[in-house]
Design a protein around this motif. Structure first.
Motif, PDB file in Angstrom:
ATOM      1  N   LEU A 259       0.830  -1.201   0.000  1.00  0.00           N
ATOM      2  CA  LEU A 259       0.000   0.000   0.000  1.00  0.00           C
ATOM      3  C   LEU A 259       0.869   1.258   0.000  1.00  0.00           C
ATOM      4  O   LEU A 259       0.607   2.216  -0.731  1.00  0.00           O
ATOM      5  CB  LEU A 259      -0.917   0.020   1.230  1.00  0.00           C
ATOM      6  N   ALA A 260       1.914   1.220   0.825  1.00  0.00           N
ATOM      7  CA  ALA A 260       2.792   2.387   0.911  1.00  0.00           C
ATOM      8  C   ALA A 260       3.454   2.655  -0.438  1.00  0.00           C
ATOM      9  O   ALA A 260       3.494   3.792  -0.921  1.00  0.00           O
ATOM     10  CB  ALA A 260       3.849   2.168   1.989  1.00  0.00           C
ATOM     11  N   ARG A 263       0.957   3.999  -2.950  1.00  0.00           N
ATOM     12  CA  ARG A 263       0.574   5.374  -2.668  1.00  0.00           C
ATOM     13  C   ARG A 263       1.641   6.360  -3.139  1.00  0.00           C
ATOM     14  O   ARG A 263       1.333   7.429  -3.659  1.00  0.00           O
ATOM     15  CB  ARG A 263       0.332   5.544  -1.173  1.00  0.00           C
ATOM     16  N   GLU A 264       2.890   5.980  -2.951  1.00  0.00           N
ATOM     17  CA  GLU A 264       3.959   6.855  -3.405  1.00  0.00           C
ATOM     18  C   GLU A 264       3.879   7.111  -4.904  1.00  0.00           C
ATOM     19  O   GLU A 264       4.319   8.147  -5.382  1.00  0.00           O
ATOM     20  CB  GLU A 264       5.331   6.256  -3.063  1.00  0.00           C
ATOM     21  N   ILE A 267      -0.975   5.543  -6.966  1.00  0.00           N
ATOM     22  CA  ILE A 267      -1.915   4.508  -7.411  1.00  0.00           C
ATOM     23  C   ILE A 267      -2.901   4.225  -6.291  1.00  0.00           C
ATOM     24  O   ILE A 267      -2.486   3.968  -5.156  1.00  0.00           O
ATOM     25  CB  ILE A 267      -1.155   3.226  -7.803  1.00  0.00           C
ATOM     26  N   VAL A 269      -5.960   2.451  -4.138  1.00  0.00           N
ATOM     27  CA  VAL A 269      -6.516   1.143  -3.805  1.00  0.00           C
ATOM     28  C   VAL A 269      -7.885   1.391  -3.183  1.00  0.00           C
ATOM     29  O   VAL A 269      -8.000   2.218  -2.277  1.00  0.00           O
ATOM     30  CB  VAL A 269      -5.617   0.421  -2.785  1.00  0.00           C
TER      31      VAL A 269
ATOM     32  N   ARG B 263      -5.342  12.193   6.988  1.00  0.00           N
ATOM     33  CA  ARG B 263      -5.366  11.909   5.570  1.00  0.00           C
ATOM     34  C   ARG B 263      -6.785  11.911   5.022  1.00  0.00           C
ATOM     35  O   ARG B 263      -7.039  12.409   3.923  1.00  0.00           O
ATOM     36  CB  ARG B 263      -4.692  10.566   5.300  1.00  0.00           C
ATOM     37  N   HIS B 342       6.087   9.241   2.971  1.00  0.00           N
ATOM     38  CA  HIS B 342       5.157   8.413   2.210  1.00  0.00           C
ATOM     39  C   HIS B 342       4.350   7.538   3.145  1.00  0.00           C
ATOM     40  O   HIS B 342       4.863   6.720   3.858  1.00  0.00           O
ATOM     41  CB  HIS B 342       5.918   7.534   1.223  1.00  0.00           C
ATOM     42  N   GLN B 343       3.093   7.793   3.135  1.00  0.00           N
ATOM     43  CA  GLN B 343       2.210   6.951   3.929  1.00  0.00           C
ATOM     44  C   GLN B 343       1.185   6.348   3.022  1.00  0.00           C
ATOM     45  O   GLN B 343       0.778   6.948   2.047  1.00  0.00           O
ATOM     46  CB  GLN B 343       1.454   7.794   4.973  1.00  0.00           C
ATOM     47  N   GLN B 344       0.772   5.191   3.383  1.00  0.00           N
ATOM     48  CA  GLN B 344      -0.389   4.656   2.695  1.00  0.00           C
ATOM     49  C   GLN B 344      -1.458   4.528   3.751  1.00  0.00           C
ATOM     50  O   GLN B 344      -1.216   3.988   4.798  1.00  0.00           O
ATOM     51  CB  GLN B 344      -0.109   3.271   2.112  1.00  0.00           C
TER      52      GLN B 344
END
Lengths: 344, 344
Positions: A259-260, A263-264, A267, A269, B263, B342-344
């Motif tokens: 996921l991380a 996200r960078e 993209i 989800v 977020r 960077h976090q998801q």
DNA sequence: ATGTTCTATGGAAGGGCTTTCAAAAGTAGG
DNA sequence: CCTACTTTTGAAAGCCCTTCCATAGAACAT
């Protein structure tokens, strides 16, 4: 110094045998003497000496667990089941946290130190064949959890079925192009999950090219880690090839890394790519991961039960139970519209 | 059945005393007989009976830990330090996972079962005064980790200093409006961190209004949880008042929840709001949290050392050591430009 | 009352080890 | 070769409990 049954016996004018019988609720003691002994024991604040008991009873009422529990939250949850059950039964649990396969042997040795424990639980680690022999000879009860050996009781999850359900869920959502972010193939769960994924896909008439599959090279925790997921995904993205519309990830913790990485790259989800993972660790619900839930707590409970049965009946036939993982649908697969998928 | 020193003695034509001396490396045995005994012991695959040893030696070489380790990753990391140290010293560790303060008593009882363990480690839980008395009388060694009692050795982190450093870091970055997302004030770390935060702010001439401080009402794990952080932040946002430019969060795990909440509202970290948290749990670096690092592993190691010292020397004066937390700068505070957050 | 069967009880044995004590063997000095 | 030590050794005592066995007493039958 510390109070023994002799002290109680003296005070109560009875023999030590009687004291012992009272304290162990054996039959054939008049309620009168029983009362007396109990009162005195309480007054003196008597505590039985665990080791003397163990020595006399030839039973220690303690189990040991060899578990790689410091690296993976899966184990912690299983342990919880183990611990609570044990506690309710008056057993103690000695823990041996292991960082690598090599340490297993050392601990196995230690666990087997005669009389120390009534049995040991081995988690997710391979049982070296030499030890298998020795353990059998010594008749030390051993129960395997999340690992397998034909000569010992074992409790596992059905990885094949799990991967199949996960894959079919994704297929049912209309995905045709599905990739897999896998852990290190050295680990048998990783192996099983991959081959079941492959099989299921081909059963549905879809052939998958190898570059949709990322196996982790990580040794640490066999690639079942956030870093591993993150790096695999990064690498995948770096190749610049078209992304599949869905990913099957071999564990929740990896999925969090995935996921991380996604996200960078901006993209989303599940809008851009759907994800289904495996384990249903505590953290999974915080990340709204759709995942294959393993009944970890239950597995722990069952492990203890099996162990106690084995202790009672050392010659019973070896059993192996496979837990069926169940699909928990959250937001990461896109199936469940009512959830908002919020990650930070 | 299982081989004892009597078997060895017979085979080697020596007395059991001699066998024992050899096996314990006592002096005054000719190297000749020593050799002979060792050879035979090895041939018979002798393993000492731990309980018989413990009974005779009046020493069990095992410690117990009472620890709320299933809810907070902090403990797992401390445990790692405990475990590795213990293992290297040939000690065993009995674990009592606790879910609530009530269970402490039950386990304390059990731990104190005479002879069972040489000492017990109590983590982050209050020691009920009644037990304090009893434990002192029994002279069961007890070491407190992350909690305090004047009569027992303890190892803690200096929350006051930690909160001060965190706050001053934020101040040094130019923030004037700083809020705090705190755990439940029932817990003393939460209390200490808050009052130090307040004090530091006022020392710098800044008065903080109460609505910049969110104390968690959660009982579960005293509010040191992701959910707690998430809900506190949500509530904060729901009030619609102006957000501070920085937040001090009382633990990493809460901070992760805070990040999620932010977020969802499209608030960026650190661009819109800077965050410093506390603990430096394994997960923290995955979220690029600037945080106060507690030397958890070291604390575990020290706890064991203290315990062994206490066992050696029961009457030594009680000591209390405070670890100084250190600031680990990552991206969430905005100080370190080189990191991408960077976090998801 | 006497014999028989049970139940309640005391205490020894045993579990496997460490440690103390006394005896045996070895060493040295004369 | 004997005495005075010192070192090595065997065995008993002790750690604290459970359990078995034998005995004493109670309860019952005759």
């Amino acid at each position: 110094m510390s109070v023994t049954i002799y002290d109680i016996a003296r005070e109560a004018n009875v023999g030590i045998g009687t004291v012992s019988r009272v304290l162990n609720n054996s039959a054939n003691v008049t309620s009168q003497t029983r009362e007396r002994v109990i009162t005195i024991a309480r007054r003196l604040n008597y505590q039985p000496h665990a080791f003397a008991q163990a020595l006399a009873r030839k039973r220690s009422n303690t189990l040991s667990a060899i578990i790689p529990f410091f690296t993976n939250y899966f184990f912690i949850e299983v342990l919880q089941g183990v611990q609570e059950t044990l506690t309710s039964l008056g057993y103690d649990l000695i823990i041996h946290g292991v960082n690598s396969q090599d340490q297993v042997e050392e601990y196995l040795q230690r666990s087997m130190r005669k009389g120390r424990v009534d049995g040991t639980l081995l988690f997710s680690l391979e049982l070296p064949e030499i030890y298998a022999q020795e353990i059998l000879e010594r008749k030390t009860p051993l129960v395997l959890v999340d690992t397998f050996h034909p000569k010992f009781d074992s409790i596992r999850v059905d990885n094949t079925m799990g991967a199949k359900i996960a894959t079919e869920h994704l297929l049912s959502l209309g995905h045709k192009s599905i990739g897999m972010i896998n852990a290190n193939l050295k680990s048998s769960p990783a192996k099983e999950r991959l081959s079941s994924f492959r099989l299921t896909m081909s059963e549905h008439g879809i052939s998958i090219s190898d570059d949709l599959i990322m196996n982790s090279p990580d040794a640490k925790n066999d690639g079942f880690s956030r870093e591993s997921g993150y790096h695999s995904m990064k690498e995948f993205l770096a190749r610049g090839t078209a992304l599949p519309t869905a990913l099957f990830v071999s564990s929740d913790i990896q999925a969090i890394g995935v996921l991380a990485a996604l996200r960078e790259s901006g993209i989303r989800v599940p809008e851009d790519v759907s994800i289904v993972s495996f384990d249903d660790v505590e953290l999974a619900k915080n990340f709204d991961l759709t995942t294959m839930s393993q009944p970890m707590f239950k597995m722990g409970v069952l492990a203890v039960k099996k162990m106690l049965e084995r202790i009672e009946n050392p010659n019973a036939p070896v059993t192996s139970v496979d837990f069926k993982p169940t699909l928990v649908i959250r937001a990461s697969c896109g199936a469940n519209k009512k959830y908002v998928f919020h990650q930070q």
